[in-house]
Design an enzyme around this catalytic site. Structure first.
Site, short mmCIF file in Angstrom:
data_model
loop_
_atom_site.label_atom_id
_atom_site.label_comp_id
_atom_site.label_asym_id
_atom_site.label_seq_id
_atom_site.Cartn_x
_atom_site.Cartn_y
_atom_site.Cartn_z
N ASP A 125 1.43 -0.22 -5.08
CA ASP A 125 0.05 0.07 -5.66
C ASP A 125 -0.05 1.41 -6.46
O ASP A 125 -0.54 1.56 -7.51
CB ASP A 125 -1.12 -0.37 -4.89
CG ASP A 125 -1.19 0.45 -3.70
OD1 ASP A 125 -0.48 1.25 -3.54
OD2 ASP A 125 -2.13 0.18 -2.98
N HIS A 126 0.56 2.26 -5.62
CA HIS A 126 0.23 3.74 -6.15
C HIS A 126 0.84 4.84 -5.27
O HIS A 126 1.31 4.37 -4.23
CB HIS A 126 -0.98 4.28 -6.37
CG HIS A 126 -1.96 3.83 -5.06
ND1 HIS A 126 -1.81 4.66 -3.98
CD2 HIS A 126 -2.71 2.94 -4.79
CE1 HIS A 126 -2.69 4.12 -3.14
NE2 HIS A 126 -3.25 2.85 -3.52
N HIS B 130 -1.63 3.08 4.68
CA HIS B 130 -2.63 3.82 3.89
C HIS B 130 -3.12 5.22 4.51
O HIS B 130 -2.96 5.34 5.67
CB HIS B 130 -3.92 3.14 4.06
CG HIS B 130 -5.06 3.68 3.08
ND1 HIS B 130 -5.77 4.70 2.87
CD2 HIS B 130 -5.58 3.12 1.88
CE1 HIS B 130 -6.33 5.08 1.93
NE2 HIS B 130 -6.36 3.68 1.06
N GLU C 196 0.94 -1.21 0.08
CA GLU C 196 0.06 0.16 0.05
C GLU C 196 0.75 1.31 0.08
O GLU C 196 1.88 1.49 0.85
CB GLU C 196 -0.93 0.00 1.18
CG GLU C 196 -1.88 0.96 1.46
CD GLU C 196 -2.63 1.44 0.28
OE1 GLU C 196 -3.36 0.42 -0.23
OE2 GLU C 196 -2.75 2.64 -0.43
N THR D 122 -5.86 1.47 -5.78
CA THR D 122 -5.50 0.19 -5.32
C THR D 122 -6.19 -0.72 -6.55
O THR D 122 -5.71 -1.67 -7.13
CB THR D 122 -5.97 -0.60 -4.13
OG1 THR D 122 -5.35 0.33 -2.95
CG2 THR D 122 -5.28 -2.04 -3.87
C1 GP9 Z 1 -8.80 -0.96 0.66
C2 GP9 Z 1 -7.59 -1.01 0.24
C3 GP9 Z 1 -6.99 0.68 -0.04
O1 GP9 Z 1 -9.32 -2.26 0.72
O2 GP9 Z 1 -7.28 -1.50 -1.02
O3 GP9 Z 1 -7.79 1.14 -1.10
P1 GP9 Z 1 -7.15 2.47 -1.65
O4 GP9 Z 1 -7.83 3.44 -1.09
O5 GP9 Z 1 -5.57 2.59 -1.71
O6 GP9 Z 1 -7.64 2.29 -3.15
MN MN Z 2 -3.95 1.49 -2.32
#
Ligand code: GP9
Ligand code: MN
Length: 400
Positions: free
Chosen positions: A254-255, A195, A38, A80
């Site tokens: 992921d980003h 996150h 994340e 994500t």
């Molecule tokens: C939530 C997690 C985070 O299930 O994948 O989502 P995001 O806000 O990073 O897209």
């Molecule tokens: Mn994410």
């Protein structure tokens, strides 16, 4: 319609790159572990804060892995879920909104489905509600066998922070779930602790916060450090359980975690006068690691690449031909591959240039240069995005 598809197939044939002979099939019949990390950005790798490494475990792992230090996330508002879509399909997510919501009914030929046909059991582990990002619906379209969602985990006040189950507990509890699966399996873990807004309990703070006007950036470092620690715990447990040797590990960010709203604080951390548009693009790099236990001569590779390249790379590691699959990426290990990544907003990066907002910059210092230098790739970038969009909006894979 069908003729659209013909044009796309022709384009795809031009993009296709032959696999690397030494690595084609190296993962065959091994378990594939994918870690979606994340919000981790590349700038924290091999970097310190107050003299402490931010990602000590990943820094060590990288020395015994293929590490791609010019790998870009290509996500947009779908965050994500966009990265999951890119991994599964080697297609781009939407320019706005989330393809996981709008096109979950499409026909795909996604990686989980391909691997299932190849004898793999495929799953996702993520301690969130199953309907978040419409995952329960989309995962069926993508062909995952199982989604171990929050109901597969024991989540309580003690083992939660921020968005939910803490990463270390998540990995610990996932070990038994992994064991419950038939082999070989392909399992993607999605972490959660790092996150926004990057909350962390005092007991899990292994490194100082940064000191700037951005509480977000300040808190980011301890939560990245905690995620690194949780991943280390996962590797330790895999080794203890004797599950490490038979697996191949793919880790990627992921980003981005830190948006441009924090540019002032970011420039302080990076020791730069300001964050330019060029810098903003370079900050979209996320770590990408392929770790093959027991495999010699793993190294850092500087090829410019992105999440769109994950599917062909994984297929080739498994010894699956990708020539007839509709994809817009190419195998990261292919000796023929071009250094190139296009971001969802049309910005792109080559080995020499960065193009964004109509301006061409020369790497590595980001000096503005004549647009003519970027010209040869401008059309390609638009074609990659345009063809991918046509496939999604027209549900064209149903004709293929
Ligand atoms: C939530 C997690 C985070 O299930 O994948 O989502 P995001 O806000 O990073 O897209
Ligand atoms: Mn994410």
């Amino acid at each position: 319609n069908g003729s659209d598809m013909e044009e796309i197939i022709e384009y795809r044939d031009e993009l296709y790159k032959e696999p690397n002979e030494d690595l084609f099939g190296i993962a065959k019949d091994k378990n594939i572990i994918v870690l979606s990390l994340e919000s981790i950005q590349g700038f924290v790798i091999n970097e310190t804060l107050d003299g402490e490494e931010i990602t000590p475990f990943l820094n060590e792992l990288i020395k015994e892995s293929y590490y791609f230090d010019n790998f870009y996330h290509q996500t947009a508002q779908g965050k994500t879920s966009d990265s999951e879509f890119l991994l599964a399909n080697s297609l781009f997510g939407r320019n706005s909104g989330s393809v996981f919501f709008t096109h979950s009914g499409n026909s795909y030929n996604a990686l989980p489905e391909i691997l299932t046909k190849d004898g793999y059991y495929t799953s996702v582990m993520h301690a969130n509600n199953k309907s978040f990002w419409n995952r329960d619906v989309m995962y069926q379209s993508l062909g995952y066998d199982t989604y171990f969602d929050i109901n597969s985990y024991e989540v309580n006040e003690e083992n939660s922070i921020g968005w939910g189950l803490k990463d270390k507990d998540f990995f610990e509890q996932s070990i038994d779930l992994l064991k419950s699966q038939p082999e070989p399996y392909f399992t993607k873990f999605i972490t959660l602790t790092n996150h926004f807004p990057f909350e962390l309990g005092e007991e899990d703070r292994l490194i100082n916060e940064f000191d700037s006007n951005s509480g977000t950036l300040n808190r980011y470092f301890p939560t990245v450090r905690y995620m690194d620690y949780a991943v280390e715990h996962f590797f330790d447990r895999m080794k203890e359980e004797g599950m490490y040797e038979d697996s191949i590990f793919i880790l990627y960010g992921d980003h981005y975690g830190i948006s441009q709203n924090h540019n002032r604080a970011m420039s302080m951390f990076l020791g730069k006068e300001e964050i330019t548009d060029f810098d903003t693009i370079q900050l979209q790099r996320v770590p990408m690691i392929v770790h093959i236990p027991g495999h010699k001569k793993q190294e850092t590779m500087d090829t410019v690449s992105g999440q769109i390249d994950l599917k062909p790379t994984i297929m080739h590691l498994l010894g699956i031909d990708s020539k007839y699959d509709i994809q817009f990426g190419s195998d990261l290990f292919s000796p023929e591959r071009d250094s190139f990544a296009v971001l969802r907003d049309g910005s792109f990066i080559t080995d020499k240039y960065v193009y964004t907002k109509g301006v061409c910059y020369r790497k590595p210092y980001g000096w503005e240069t004549s647009t003519a230098n970027c010209e040869p790739y401008i059309e390609k970038a638009q074609q990659d995005l345009g063809f991918s969009d046509r496939i999604i909006y027209g549900d064209l894979l149903r004709f293929y």
